[in-house]
Design an enzyme around this catalytic site. Structure first.
Site, PDB file in Angstrom:
ATOM      1  N   CYS A 176       0.816  -1.226   0.000  1.00  0.00           N
ATOM      2  CA  CYS A 176       0.000   0.000   0.000  1.00  0.00           C
ATOM      3  C   CYS A 176       0.845   1.270   0.000  1.00  0.00           C
ATOM      4  O   CYS A 176       0.300   2.373  -0.074  1.00  0.00           O
ATOM      5  CB  CYS A 176      -0.922   0.016   1.213  1.00  0.00           C
ATOM      6  SG  CYS A 176      -1.718  -1.567   1.505  1.00  0.00           S
ATOM      7  N   HIS A 316      -2.951   7.895   6.142  1.00  0.00           N
ATOM      8  CA  HIS A 316      -3.120   6.611   5.466  1.00  0.00           C
ATOM      9  C   HIS A 316      -4.581   6.196   5.646  1.00  0.00           C
ATOM     10  O   HIS A 316      -5.233   5.788   4.689  1.00  0.00           O
ATOM     11  CB  HIS A 316      -2.152   5.567   6.045  1.00  0.00           C
ATOM     12  CG  HIS A 316      -2.171   4.268   5.313  1.00  0.00           C
ATOM     13  ND1 HIS A 316      -1.994   4.194   3.956  1.00  0.00           N
ATOM     14  CD2 HIS A 316      -2.359   2.990   5.730  1.00  0.00           C
ATOM     15  CE1 HIS A 316      -2.070   2.917   3.568  1.00  0.00           C
ATOM     16  NE2 HIS A 316      -2.299   2.180   4.629  1.00  0.00           N
ATOM     17  N   GLU A 327      -2.002   4.443  13.444  1.00  0.00           N
ATOM     18  CA  GLU A 327      -1.581   5.727  12.856  1.00  0.00           C
ATOM     19  C   GLU A 327      -1.638   6.823  13.925  1.00  0.00           C
ATOM     20  O   GLU A 327      -0.744   7.661  14.011  1.00  0.00           O
ATOM     21  CB  GLU A 327      -2.459   6.086  11.652  1.00  0.00           C
ATOM     22  CG  GLU A 327      -1.951   7.308  10.908  1.00  0.00           C
ATOM     23  CD  GLU A 327      -2.482   7.448   9.480  1.00  0.00           C
ATOM     24  OE1 GLU A 327      -1.978   8.330   8.759  1.00  0.00           O
ATOM     25  OE2 GLU A 327      -3.389   6.689   9.088  1.00  0.00           O
ATOM     26  N   LYS A 349      -9.421   8.107   1.562  1.00  0.00           N
ATOM     27  CA  LYS A 349      -9.982   6.766   1.385  1.00  0.00           C
ATOM     28  C   LYS A 349     -11.438   6.689   1.839  1.00  0.00           C
ATOM     29  O   LYS A 349     -12.155   5.767   1.456  1.00  0.00           O
ATOM     30  CB  LYS A 349      -9.138   5.735   2.140  1.00  0.00           C
ATOM     31  CG  LYS A 349      -7.726   5.559   1.573  1.00  0.00           C
ATOM     32  CD  LYS A 349      -6.939   4.511   2.340  1.00  0.00           C
ATOM     33  CE  LYS A 349      -5.532   4.301   1.793  1.00  0.00           C
ATOM     34  NZ  LYS A 349      -4.588   5.366   2.163  1.00  0.00           N
ATOM     35  N   HIS A 354      -9.606   2.318  -0.785  1.00  0.00           N
ATOM     36  CA  HIS A 354      -8.156   2.083  -0.728  1.00  0.00           C
ATOM     37  C   HIS A 354      -7.696   1.587  -2.089  1.00  0.00           C
ATOM     38  O   HIS A 354      -7.946   0.441  -2.472  1.00  0.00           O
ATOM     39  CB  HIS A 354      -7.850   1.055   0.360  1.00  0.00           C
ATOM     40  CG  HIS A 354      -6.394   0.944   0.682  1.00  0.00           C
ATOM     41  ND1 HIS A 354      -5.416   1.529  -0.090  1.00  0.00           N
ATOM     42  CD2 HIS A 354      -5.735   0.300   1.694  1.00  0.00           C
ATOM     43  CE1 HIS A 354      -4.222   1.253   0.432  1.00  0.00           C
ATOM     44  NE2 HIS A 354      -4.409   0.518   1.519  1.00  0.00           N
ATOM     45  N   PHE A 413       0.953  -3.192   4.066  1.00  0.00           N
ATOM     46  CA  PHE A 413       1.125  -4.538   4.610  1.00  0.00           C
ATOM     47  C   PHE A 413       2.579  -4.974   4.399  1.00  0.00           C
ATOM     48  O   PHE A 413       3.265  -4.499   3.503  1.00  0.00           O
ATOM     49  CB  PHE A 413       0.194  -5.525   3.908  1.00  0.00           C
ATOM     50  CG  PHE A 413      -1.238  -5.452   4.379  1.00  0.00           C
ATOM     51  CD1 PHE A 413      -1.599  -4.707   5.481  1.00  0.00           C
ATOM     52  CD2 PHE A 413      -2.230  -6.157   3.701  1.00  0.00           C
ATOM     53  CE1 PHE A 413      -2.926  -4.654   5.913  1.00  0.00           C
ATOM     54  CE2 PHE A 413      -3.560  -6.112   4.124  1.00  0.00           C
ATOM     55  CZ  PHE A 413      -3.899  -5.358   5.229  1.00  0.00           C
TER      56      PHE A 413
END
Length: 427
Positions: A176, A316, A327, A349, A354, A413
């Site tokens: 990502c 994110h 986060e 997002k 995403h 990830f």
């Protein structure tokens, strides 16, 4: 190159002179910007493949480019082509088919999908089928175009041919964070003096059944299928997973000296890039948040600025219970309590889902548009605040604000973390 064209570390300043964006909200940065700041969602029920029996039946797919189903690499290539065309046209650089710099392309992992596998099986012509039957069908010559199409590098190779980028195109995947990594590689190439110009992009058109099922098996996806546009809820207490999505963004990067010399309009500065790997778990962040903290601190240090210099955080913000909490833990380790309370942070997002491989590039583009327009896109669907995450998430409605500097976070990830610091043109 004069002192004015160098940063405080004596490196060439890297600026952006072209931006291109495609998402489920539409094609082109103007359309996307208008709809993002209006708080509109591009997330909808999936129509491109059967969804019976699926736990998640929604996504931010881009369905307006082809009439029927196409293989994921074809869609990823088309999305990237549109974003790159827009960015190159805006920058006014080079000539058609002759881009004066290298290509750094974040592209999704590639595999044969079920429709192609089925065609292979049908070419065998008998059951039961064993593996060497499939190899025989593959070697028959009937499927030659697939040998190239389903290679990881094929999207970037074709883009390089179309746009005439210089040297060997780079295809990369850092989960990502990929889109941000592509930008980082472009910035570093210009700083090292290897090129004056680079084309950095991230693209992802890979919402297909296998990908959806895999993320579902990781318990990463939302199951709030009833109201698709309300399913992505970053930082809200009722968030329950991310929404897979598609899109692309491209940036034309240049050394400041090169852009000024040709009279280009400067859309922003890429001041700093930071990265830090996290080996804790394949999908979860280290519980102490150290790699996230380190990543943000590295980006700020690379830009030569402090947390107090940041006006806005492009999160994110995936809308998974774990990611949004981590986060926040990371942000607390970088920003003082007082600074964090007064710094707006929002997640694109919440509206576009995403976009995985493309997310870091799309969010960098949106960060630059935020600086340019003095308007912060909201975090929509923020109706039940999470007391454990007391942030100013610009809830539900865009906000006018002077934004001179943004940090954009991408935490992938596999512990692949990249942060970018973007700023307005030097005074």
């Amino acid at each position: 190159m004069t002192q004015a064209h160098l940063d405080k570390f004596g490196r060439p300043i890297v600026v952006v002179t072209g931006i291109g964006v495609v998402t489920s909200l539409g094609q082109g940065k103007e359309d996307n910007w208008r709809r993002l700041t209006a708080g509109e969602s591009g997330i909808h029920t999936i129509t491109r493949f059967p969804i019976e029996g699926m736990r998640t039946t929604i996504a931010g797919t881009v369905d307006f480019l082809f009439d029927g189903r196409v293989a994921a690499p074809n869609l990823s290539e088309k999305l990237a082509t549109l974003a790159a065309e827009e960015a190159i046209a805006e920058s006014g650089i080079g000539t058609p088919g002759e881009f004066p710099g290298p290509l750094f392309a974040a592209v999704p992992p590639v595999e044969l999908e079920w429709p192609e596998r089925q065609q292979l099986a049908e070419a065998v012509g008998h059951y039961p089928i064993v593996y060497h039957d499939l190899l025989g069908a593959a070697a028959s010559g009937k499927f030659r175009p697939w040998h190239e199409r389903f290679l990881f590098g094929s999207v970037a190779d074709r883009l390089a041919d179309k746009f005439g980028t210089q040297g060997q195109p780079i295809s990369l995947s850092t989960a990502c964070a990929s889109g941000a990594t592509a930008i980082q590689l472009g910035v570093e190439a210009i700083r090292r003096g290897e090129t004056e110009v680079a084309l950095s992009l991230g693209t992802d058109g890979s919402v297909h059944p296998e990908a959806l099922i895999r993320f579902s098996l990781l318990s990463a996806l939302t199951t709030a299928n009833d109201k698709p546009e309300e399913a992505a809820r970053p930082f809200a207490k009722n968030r329950d997973g991310f929404v897979m999505a598609e899109g692309a963004a491209a940036l034309v990067l240049e050394s400041y000296a090169h852009a000024v010399a040709r009279g280009a309009k400067i859309l922003g500065v890429l001041e700093g890039c930071g990265e830090m790997a996290d080996n804790f778990h394949r999908t979860r962040s280290s519980p102490d948040g150290r790699p996230i903290v380190g990543c943000m601190k590295n980006a700020l240090a690379d830009a030569g600025v402090t947390p107090d210099d940041v006006d806005y955080i492009n999160a994110h913000g995936t809308s998974t219970p774990e990611n949004d909490r981590m986060e926040y833990v990371g942000l607390k380790g970088v920003f003082s309590e007082e600074k964090l309370a007064q710094t707006p942070i929002s997640s694109n997002k919440s509206m576009i889902g995403h976009t995985l491989t493309a997310a870091g590039a799309i969010e960098a583009a949106v960060s630059l548009l935020t600086i340019q327009n003095g308007r912060i896109p909201p975090t929509i669907n923020y109706n039940i605040p999470d007391p454990a995450i007391p942030l100013d998430v610009v809830p539900n409605v865009a906000r006018d604000a002077q934004v001179r500097r943004v940090i954009s976070n991408s935490f992938g990830f596999g512990g692949q973390n990249v942060c970018l610091v973007l700023a307005a043109e030097p005074a």
